[in-house]
Scaffold this motif. Structure first.
Motif, mmCIF file in Angstrom:
data_model
loop_
_atom_site.group_PDB
_atom_site.id
_atom_site.type_symbol
_atom_site.label_atom_id
_atom_site.label_comp_id
_atom_site.label_asym_id
_atom_site.label_seq_id
_atom_site.Cartn_x
_atom_site.Cartn_y
_atom_site.Cartn_z
ATOM 1 N N HIS A 134 0.912 -1.290 -0.087
ATOM 2 C CA HIS A 134 0.063 -0.024 -0.110
ATOM 3 C C HIS A 134 0.735 1.488 0.133
ATOM 4 C CE1 HIS A 134 -3.607 2.293 0.615
ATOM 5 N NE2 HIS A 134 -3.022 3.154 1.629
ATOM 6 N N GLN A 135 0.853 2.014 -0.941
ATOM 7 C CA GLN A 135 1.555 3.280 -1.246
ATOM 8 C C GLN A 135 0.775 4.660 -0.581
ATOM 9 O OE1 GLN A 135 2.702 3.179 -5.316
ATOM 10 N NE2 GLN A 135 4.736 2.441 -4.538
ATOM 11 N N LEU A 136 1.530 5.191 0.516
ATOM 12 C CA LEU A 136 0.996 6.157 1.105
ATOM 13 C C LEU A 136 1.629 7.460 0.283
ATOM 14 C CD1 LEU A 136 1.699 4.767 4.762
ATOM 15 C CD2 LEU A 136 -0.540 5.105 3.580
ATOM 16 N N ILE A 137 0.956 8.212 -0.386
ATOM 17 C CA ILE A 137 1.424 9.294 -0.973
ATOM 18 C C ILE A 137 1.499 10.629 -0.438
ATOM 19 C CG2 ILE A 137 1.306 10.394 -3.364
ATOM 20 C CD1 ILE A 137 0.503 7.514 -4.292
ATOM 21 N N GLY A 138 0.382 10.836 0.206
ATOM 22 C CA GLY A 138 0.126 12.387 0.771
ATOM 23 C C GLY A 138 -0.091 13.476 -0.192
ATOM 24 N N ASP A 139 0.014 14.799 0.469
ATOM 25 C CA ASP A 139 0.011 15.728 -0.435
ATOM 26 C C ASP A 139 -1.582 15.971 -1.114
ATOM 27 O OD1 ASP A 139 1.212 17.957 -0.351
ATOM 28 O OD2 ASP A 139 2.460 17.595 -2.102
ATOM 29 N N ASN A 140 -2.620 15.282 -0.564
ATOM 30 C CA ASN A 140 -3.971 15.370 -1.094
ATOM 31 C C ASN A 140 -3.993 14.411 -2.466
ATOM 32 O OD1 ASN A 140 -5.033 16.882 0.940
ATOM 33 N ND2 ASN A 140 -4.391 18.677 0.007
ATOM 34 N N THR A 141 -2.961 13.500 -2.453
ATOM 35 C CA THR A 141 -2.983 12.565 -3.762
ATOM 36 C C THR A 141 -3.410 11.134 -3.293
ATOM 37 O OG1 THR A 141 -0.980 13.721 -4.797
ATOM 38 C CG2 THR A 141 -1.488 11.545 -5.400
#
Length: 155
Positions: A134-141
């Motif tokens: 599971h890739q946690l991307i952040g920055d409202n992405t």
């Protein structure tokens, strides 16, 4: 991609030149699928790593990777991370993994992946594996999920 292949070939050559140990170096080719809530794309890449044994059952490892989402306007995403797990059956490894992945396109964000996998020996030097992150991307992405299958060689 040529840089990644040359780098991995150098790691493989160095691993072959070292004496045999219970710990093992590995290099693999892999492919899979990346998806988020609205989109999915194919992925292909390579990885190299080294696992350190802690007794007969436990291990930890490091890994470097180069993966490409197979669509236009993407680039090779470089990764660095590790894994820890147990040897559950002869020739089998069950593990948890985490890594950092560089951004796969100019306007994308880097990600931290967490997940796990299963690696199974197919012979003395060849293995296959399946892995989920599971890739946690952040920055409202939106976060993404990554499923991979791979085939590799151990040294």
């Amino acid at each position: 991609m040529r840089i990644a292949l040359v780098s991995l070939a150098a790691v493989a050559a160095a691993a072959v030149a070292t004496p045999a140990m219970a710990n093992e170096a590995r290099i693999e080719a892999r492919t899979g699928l990346i998806w988020n809530g609205s989109d999915s794309d194919a992925v292909a890449g390579v990885a190299a790593g080294y696992d350190y044994d802690f007794g007969d059952k436990f291990f930890v490892g490091i890994e470097g990777s180069a993966d490409k989402i197979l669509t236009d306007d993407t680039r090779v995403s470089w990764g660095a991370g590790g894994r820890a797990g147990v040897k559950v059956l002869p020739g089998s490894k069950l593990y948890a993994a985490a890594n950092w992945q560089s951004k796969p396109c100019r306007y994308c964000n880097s990600a931290v992946g967490v997940g796990g996998g299963w690696q199974q020996d197919l012979g003395q030097k060849i293995y296959a594996k399946v892995e989920y992150k599971h890739q946690l991307i952040g920055d409202n992405t939106p976060d993404a999920d990554l499923g991979l299958v791979g085939v590799g060689v151990k040294f």
